[in-house]
Design a protein around this motif. Structure first.
Motif, PDB file in Angstrom:
ATOM      1  N   SER A   8       0.795  -1.229   0.000  1.00 15.83           N
ATOM      2  CA  SER A   8       0.000   0.000   0.000  1.00 15.83           C
ATOM      3  C   SER A   8       0.827   1.278   0.000  1.00 15.83           C
ATOM      4  O   SER A   8       0.410   2.274  -0.552  1.00 15.83           O
ATOM      5  N   GLY A   9       2.035   1.302   0.587  1.00 15.14           N
ATOM      6  CA  GLY A   9       2.792   2.545   0.698  1.00 15.14           C
ATOM      7  C   GLY A   9       4.032   2.643  -0.157  1.00 15.14           C
ATOM      8  O   GLY A   9       4.609   3.724  -0.278  1.00 15.14           O
ATOM      9  N   SER A  10       4.477   1.541  -0.763  1.00  6.68           N
ATOM     10  CA  SER A  10       5.710   1.589  -1.540  1.00  6.68           C
ATOM     11  C   SER A  10       5.708   0.509  -2.614  1.00  6.68           C
ATOM     12  O   SER A  10       4.886  -0.399  -2.593  1.00  6.68           O
ATOM     13  N   GLU A  11       6.662   0.656  -3.538  1.00 10.06           N
ATOM     14  CA  GLU A  11       6.765  -0.303  -4.632  1.00 10.06           C
ATOM     15  C   GLU A  11       8.196  -0.360  -5.146  1.00 10.06           C
ATOM     16  O   GLU A  11       8.975   0.574  -4.948  1.00 10.06           O
ATOM     17  N   VAL A  12       8.510  -1.449  -5.812  1.00 12.97           N
ATOM     18  CA  VAL A  12       9.769  -1.566  -6.526  1.00 12.97           C
ATOM     19  C   VAL A  12       9.527  -0.949  -7.900  1.00 12.97           C
ATOM     20  O   VAL A  12       8.577  -1.325  -8.585  1.00 12.97           O
ATOM     21  N   PRO A  13      10.352   0.035  -8.304  1.00 14.63           N
ATOM     22  CA  PRO A  13      10.139   0.666  -9.612  1.00 14.63           C
ATOM     23  C   PRO A  13      10.187  -0.353 -10.746  1.00 14.63           C
ATOM     24  O   PRO A  13      10.978  -1.310 -10.698  1.00 14.63           O
ATOM     25  N   SER A  44       5.792   7.457  -1.074  1.00 17.00           N
ATOM     26  CA  SER A  44       5.593   8.801  -0.530  1.00 17.00           C
ATOM     27  C   SER A  44       5.721   8.746   0.980  1.00 17.00           C
ATOM     28  O   SER A  44       5.170   7.838   1.618  1.00 17.00           O
ATOM     29  N   CYS A  45       6.425   9.726   1.529  1.00 15.00           N
ATOM     30  CA  CYS A  45       6.603   9.784   2.975  1.00 15.00           C
ATOM     31  C   CYS A  45       5.243   9.918   3.654  1.00 15.00           C
ATOM     32  O   CYS A  45       4.409  10.720   3.244  1.00 15.00           O
ATOM     33  N   ARG A  46       5.030   9.136   4.704  1.00 15.71           N
ATOM     34  CA  ARG A  46       3.740   9.151   5.393  1.00 15.71           C
ATOM     35  C   ARG A  46       3.524  10.431   6.190  1.00 15.71           C
ATOM     36  O   ARG A  46       2.403  10.714   6.598  1.00 15.71           O
ATOM     37  N   ARG A  47       4.568  11.210   6.437  1.00 13.17           N
ATOM     38  CA  ARG A  47       4.420  12.434   7.224  1.00 13.17           C
ATOM     39  C   ARG A  47       4.385  13.701   6.374  1.00 13.17           C
ATOM     40  O   ARG A  47       3.607  14.596   6.653  1.00 13.17           O
ATOM     41  N   LEU A  49       4.688  13.651   2.691  1.00 16.15           N
ATOM     42  CA  LEU A  49       4.229  13.292   1.347  1.00 16.15           C
ATOM     43  C   LEU A  49       5.269  13.494   0.250  1.00 16.15           C
ATOM     44  O   LEU A  49       4.969  13.346  -0.920  1.00 16.15           O
ATOM     45  N   LYS A  50       6.507  13.817   0.624  1.00 14.00           N
ATOM     46  CA  LYS A  50       7.575  13.945  -0.370  1.00 14.00           C
ATOM     47  C   LYS A  50       8.065  12.542  -0.741  1.00 14.00           C
ATOM     48  O   LYS A  50       7.798  11.570  -0.040  1.00 14.00           O
ATOM     49  N   PRO A  51       8.808  12.440  -1.849  1.00 15.88           N
ATOM     50  CA  PRO A  51       9.316  11.124  -2.253  1.00 15.88           C
ATOM     51  C   PRO A  51      10.207  10.500  -1.184  1.00 15.88           C
ATOM     52  O   PRO A  51      10.989  11.191  -0.523  1.00 15.88           O
ATOM     53  N   ALA A  52      10.056   9.209  -1.021  1.00 18.49           N
ATOM     54  CA  ALA A  52      10.876   8.427  -0.103  1.00 18.49           C
ATOM     55  C   ALA A  52      11.410   7.232  -0.887  1.00 18.49           C
ATOM     56  O   ALA A  52      10.779   6.770  -1.834  1.00 18.49           O
ATOM     57  N   SER A  53      12.570   6.750  -0.483  1.00 15.22           N
ATOM     58  CA  SER A  53      13.141   5.595  -1.174  1.00 15.22           C
ATOM     59  C   SER A  53      14.095   4.859  -0.244  1.00 15.22           C
ATOM     60  O   SER A  53      14.486   5.378   0.802  1.00 15.22           O
ATOM     61  N   GLY A  54      14.453   3.658  -0.642  1.00 13.62           N
ATOM     62  CA  GLY A  54      15.371   2.862   0.148  1.00 13.62           C
ATOM     63  C   GLY A  54      15.617   1.531  -0.517  1.00 13.62           C
ATOM     64  O   GLY A  54      15.260   1.316  -1.676  1.00 13.62           O
ATOM     65  N   ILE A  55      16.210   0.631   0.252  1.00  9.38           N
ATOM     66  CA  ILE A  55      16.490  -0.714  -0.223  1.00  9.38           C
ATOM     67  C   ILE A  55      15.798  -1.700   0.716  1.00  9.38           C
ATOM     68  O   ILE A  55      16.000  -1.657   1.926  1.00  9.38           O
ATOM     69  N   ALA A  56      14.962  -2.563   0.153  1.00 11.70           N
ATOM     70  CA  ALA A  56      14.327  -3.630   0.927  1.00 11.70           C
ATOM     71  C   ALA A  56      15.293  -4.809   0.944  1.00 11.70           C
ATOM     72  O   ALA A  56      15.781  -5.235  -0.107  1.00 11.70           O
ATOM     73  N   GLN A  97       5.133  -0.366   4.464  1.00 11.05           N
ATOM     74  CA  GLN A  97       3.751   0.011   4.178  1.00 11.05           C
ATOM     75  C   GLN A  97       3.499   1.487   4.472  1.00 11.05           C
ATOM     76  O   GLN A  97       2.567   2.065   3.927  1.00 11.05           O
ATOM     77  N   ALA A  98       4.297   2.074   5.334  1.00 12.69           N
ATOM     78  CA  ALA A  98       4.176   3.496   5.680  1.00 12.69           C
ATOM     79  C   ALA A  98       5.580   4.095   5.691  1.00 12.69           C
ATOM     80  O   ALA A  98       6.161   4.325   6.744  1.00 12.69           O
ATOM     81  N   PRO A  99       6.158   4.354   4.506  1.00 13.09           N
ATOM     82  CA  PRO A  99       7.545   4.801   4.436  1.00 13.09           C
ATOM     83  C   PRO A  99       7.759   6.220   4.978  1.00 13.09           C
ATOM     84  O   PRO A  99       6.820   7.017   5.052  1.00 13.09           O
ATOM     85  N   LEU A 100       8.988   6.481   5.351  1.00  8.26           N
ATOM     86  CA  LEU A 100       9.416   7.811   5.776  1.00  8.26           C
ATOM     87  C   LEU A 100      10.544   8.269   4.869  1.00  8.26           C
ATOM     88  O   LEU A 100      11.387   7.463   4.469  1.00  8.26           O
ATOM     89  N   CYS A 101      10.578   9.587   4.568  1.00 12.86           N
ATOM     90  CA  CYS A 101      11.687  10.122   3.776  1.00 12.86           C
ATOM     91  C   CYS A 101      12.962  10.123   4.613  1.00 12.86           C
ATOM     92  O   CYS A 101      14.057   9.972   4.088  1.00 12.86           O
ATOM     93  N   ARG A 102      12.801  10.279   5.918  1.00  8.45           N
ATOM     94  CA  ARG A 102      13.899  10.170   6.885  1.00  8.45           C
ATOM     95  C   ARG A 102      13.275   9.963   8.258  1.00  8.45           C
ATOM     96  O   ARG A 102      12.128  10.353   8.499  1.00  8.45           O
TER      97      ARG A 102
END
Length: 128
Positions: A8-13, A44-47, A49-56, A97-102
């Motif tokens: 629901s909150g993130s995806e692999v491009p 999108s950052c849950r707080r 709404l800016k782009p968020a990313s990382g490595i699963a 499911q609820a990513p953060l930008c930081r």
């Protein structure tokens, strides 16, 4: 490449590389897969709404056997191991499911919508 990896909150491009780094060890009539699965994610950052990313990243220790046991082992067909289902399940379980930008993201002001990461607003502070 493994397509359609999302929660629901993130995806692999689309088109991103999913790395499966496992050691396959034969054990009798089964094959053990032990290692790690990694994939980039965006959301999108849950707080704020800016782009968020990382490595699963997910550690794996799974068995492949013929016949496989539904929900417990993966199929081993003609002594061949298909790592795609293992990669898919591991990545989907590790996506936020609820990513953060930081971690210290301050989010948006609930009154005026100002981004608290970029400065303060003139709204009264929230009372606890």
């Amino acid at each position: 490449m493994v397509d359609d990896l999302f929660v629901s909150g993130s995806e692999v491009p689309e088109g991103a590389e999913v790395e499966v780094d496992v050691v396959l060890t034969p054990i009798g009539h089964t094959v053990e897969a032990r290692g790690e699965v990694r994939a980039p994610w965006v959301g999108s950052c849950r707080r704020c709404l800016k782009p968020a990313s990382g490595i699963a990243v997910g550690e794996v220790l799974e068995l492949f056997e013929d016949p496989s046991v539904e929900g417990e082992t993966y199929p081993l067909v003609h002594d061949e191991v298909d790592l795609e289902p293992l990669a898919r399940e591991t990545v989907v379980l590790e996506l936020p499911q609820a990513p953060l930008c930081r971690e210290d993201c301050l989010g948006l002001c609930p009154e005026c919508g100002a981004d608290r990461n970029e400065g303060t607003c003139t709204c009264a502070p929230e009372e606890s």
